[in-house]
Design an enzyme around this catalytic site. Structure first.
Site, PDB file in Angstrom:
ATOM      1  N   ASP A 105       0.849  -1.194   0.000  1.00  0.00           N
ATOM      2  CA  ASP A 105       0.000   0.000   0.000  1.00  0.00           C
ATOM      3  C   ASP A 105       0.882   1.240   0.000  1.00  0.00           C
ATOM      4  OD1 ASP A 105      -2.085  -1.763   0.359  1.00  0.00           O
ATOM      5  OD2 ASP A 105      -2.168  -1.469   2.532  1.00  0.00           O
TER       6      ASP A 105
HETATM    7  N1  URA Z   1      -1.156  -5.997   3.698  1.00  0.00           N
HETATM    8  C1  URA Z   1      -1.649  -4.756   3.728  1.00  0.00           C
HETATM    9  O1  URA Z   1      -2.689  -4.512   4.299  1.00  0.00           O
HETATM   10  N2  URA Z   1      -0.961  -3.787   3.124  1.00  0.00           N
HETATM   11  C2  URA Z   1       0.221  -3.976   2.486  1.00  0.00           C
HETATM   12  O2  URA Z   1       0.809  -3.031   1.969  1.00  0.00           O
HETATM   13  C3  URA Z   1       0.722  -5.286   2.466  1.00  0.00           C
HETATM   14  C4  URA Z   1       0.018  -6.288   3.073  1.00  0.00           C
END
Ligand code: URA
Length: 240
Positions: A105
């Site tokens: 993310d």
């Molecule tokens: N899980 C998440 O919620 N975000 C990420 O960036 C990676 C795994």
């Protein structure tokens, strides 16, 4: 394998094929000890030393780069508005076909592998590969045995999706707020949604390892470097 000289040189950097052709025709490229003025000449980049402006080309068909992704950067190849992990690469590691093998993310930090090897990326990301991804998550409220057991049993997300069993560890001296999570899938926002399913919010998330490859602690946020052969193998050495 024999390939056209202009194709080989273009594959190793950011120059377009037409820019490379011009460079060859203007006498800037040597193959071994011979000046080569013909862009279509074939040679084997694994066998011959190719020099551009006197500098030998360090030919590699594939690149494998470890990056410590900072917050606020998109984990995609291209975006018209926001900076991406590829924008952080130094000129020496830029190639047209590179992409991040897996997403984090925008606000997640930590280990990202960037490559142009589709087979490697597919093996890493395939749900049947079961490569373990390890994260550290800081939470808004403590967790304990109940949540650890729920993760081990397989969390059901708010939309009904069932996750594979995952490891949740409560880290010492974190008052239940600092945790480590190991998952073998890559569902959208998975770690945040898994904690959401047990009533917690993730305040900060960092990916610390992919398979048996830990994030290099010497890499500052935004920095990157190539993986060694042993590190490339290590990615697949720790599976569920
Ligand atoms: N899980 C998440 O919620 N975000 C990420 O960036 C990676 C795994």
């Amino acid at each position: 394998m024999q390939q056209r000289l202009d194709k080989i040189v273009a594959s190793q950097g950011t120059l377009s094929r037409s820019e490379v052709k011009r460079a060859i025709r203007s006498g800037r490229v040597m193959v071994g000890d011979r000046l080569c003025l013909d862009p279509s000449q074939k040679c084997d980049p694994e066998q011959s030393v190719i020099c551009v402006d006197g500098a030998p080309l360090a030919y590699r068909a594939f690149l494998y780069i470890m990056m410590n992704k900072p917050a606020g950067i998109l984990c995609v190849s291209r975006d018209p508005k926001a900076p991406t992990v590829l924008d952080l690469l130094p000129d020496s590691l830029r190639r047209k076909e590179l992409f991040p093998a897996g997403r984090l993310d925008k606000d997640t930090v930590g280990l990202v592998i960037i490559t142009n090897d589709g087979v490697f990326a597919h093996r890493l990301l395939s749900p049947t590969g079961h490569v373990v991804k390890r994260y550290q998550a800081r939470l808004d409220a403590p967790v304990g045995v109940r949540e650890t057991e729920a993760f081990a049993a397989g969390i059901v997300l708010a939309d009904g999706t069932r996750c594979r069993p995952a490891v949740l560890r409560v880290l010492p001296q974190g008052e239940g707020l600092r945790t480590e999570v190991e998952i073998t899938e890559g569902k959208y926002h998975q770690v945040r949604r898994m904690f959401g399913a047990v009533g917690r919010r993730v305040l900060a998330l960092k990916r610390c390892a992919i398979g048996g490859l830990p994030l290099d602690p010497d890499l500052t946020e935004g920095a990157c470097r190539e993986l060694s052969e042993a590190e490339k193998r290590a990615v697949f050495e720790m599976r569920e």
